[in-house]
Design an enzyme around this catalytic site. Structure first.
Site: not given
Length: 321
Positions: A47, A71, A74, A132, A166, A192, A244, A266-267
């Site tokens: 993270k 998402n 933050g 971000c 990134k 990305i 992605g 990722g997801t």
């Protein structure tokens, strides 16, 4: 099929295979130990960490969308000092490459964080989150070539670790940003980060996310990510990590043939926590089936049978039709 045939090189960064986990989706690795054999992975990106602790954005922070999710976490984290004290000792003992991901509000932030992480020689590299979309100023360094070059160079001067920038897709043309990252000394770019989006509850006539807007990830953004990997591969001589919408071995192979030397999952981890390890196993099988002896010989072998038309020609043809 020997494991050496899966090795990939990105500048000074050498990985045992191209399957990485994306920052923000894998915790600090400890949480995923019951689901993944870490030695099956090319590397782990924990993270994002910031110089000081952040409480993140107000809830709701996530919502499922068609073929993806939004998402707005933050960059909620306990800060760099806690990361060094609590997480690095564990991460350094894992049997895989660990690439720390850092984000800052200023060039000084990035430089200071890199200097503090420099003594940890077991870290395989640093990924700079300059993209971000969920925090104030989160994309500032990733939308201006001069700023990108400045922050990458500052980190390069502060430590000897390989550096990955990134980058954000929330920009008209990402190629000058990738080129600026190279000039600053980046070993690779991750392409990305999420696409900025929002979700609405029409009955209440209010945004669903507490921060109004968030980052779209998942299969919905894969075509955009592939397009950007293709564009950067053709224009800038720098290794690429594709990110992605990767959830299957076909997704992995599409990014590799397009020009990515590695990928980040990722997801997909949210709905299948063991997917990254499974993909490594499937990659070995596909290479055997396709007669690919060395993965690096397959990377970037996309065949383009015709020259792409210019935007002017496209517009003219659309108008005629």
């Amino acid at each position: 099929m020997t494991d050496t045939s899966l090795n990939v090189t990105l500048g000074r960064l050498r990985l045992r295979n191209p399957i990485l986990t994306a920052s923000g989706t894998f915790g600090y690795a400890r949480e995923m130990a019951p689901f993944v054999d870490f030695k099956e992975l090319g590397g782990i990106i924990p993270k994002t960490v910031t110089r000081e602790a952040r409480i993140g954005n107000p809830p709701p922070r996530t919502i499922e969308t068609a073929s993806g999710m939004l998402n707005s976490i933050g960059l909620d984290n306990d800060g760099l000092d806690v990361f060094i004290q609590k997480h690095i000792p564990y991460l350094q003992e894992l049997d895989t490459a660990v690439i720390a991901n850092i984000a800052g509000r200023s060039v000084e932030d990035y430089q200071t964080m890199a200097a503090k992480l420099a003594p940890f020689e077991k870290l395989a590299g640093l990924e700079l989150n300059i993209s971000c979309p969920n925090v104030s100023g989160g994309v500032d360094y990733g939308t201006n070539p001069e700023s990108t070059e400045e922050v990458v160079r500052a980190v390069r001067n502060a430590c000897d670790h390989p550096i990955i920038a990134k980058l954000t897709p929330n920009i008209t043309n990402i190629v000058p940003i990738a080129d600026a990252a190279k000039r600053g000394g980046a070993d690779a770019v991750s392409l990305i980060n999420t696409l900025q989006g929002m979700a609405i509850n029409w009955r209440t006539r209010k945004p669903i996310l507490g921060n109004i807007m968030g980052g779209l990830s998942g299969p919905a953004i894969k075509p955009v990510a592939l397009r950007i990997v293709h564009q950067v591969k053709r224009a800038v001589d720098i290794p690429i990590i594709g990110v992605g919408g990767i959830s299957s071995i076909d997704d992995v192979m599409e990014f590799l043939v397009t020009g990515a030397s590695a990928v980040q999952v990722g997801t997909a981890t949210f709905f299948n926590p063991s997917v990254s390890g499974t993909l490594t196993q499937q990659l070995r099988s596909v290479m055997q089936e396709q007669g690919i002896e060395r993965l690096e010989d397959f990377i970037g072998t996309l065949r383009i049978d015709q020259q792409p038309r210019s935007p002017v020609m496209e517009s003219t043809n659309i108008a005629k039709n």
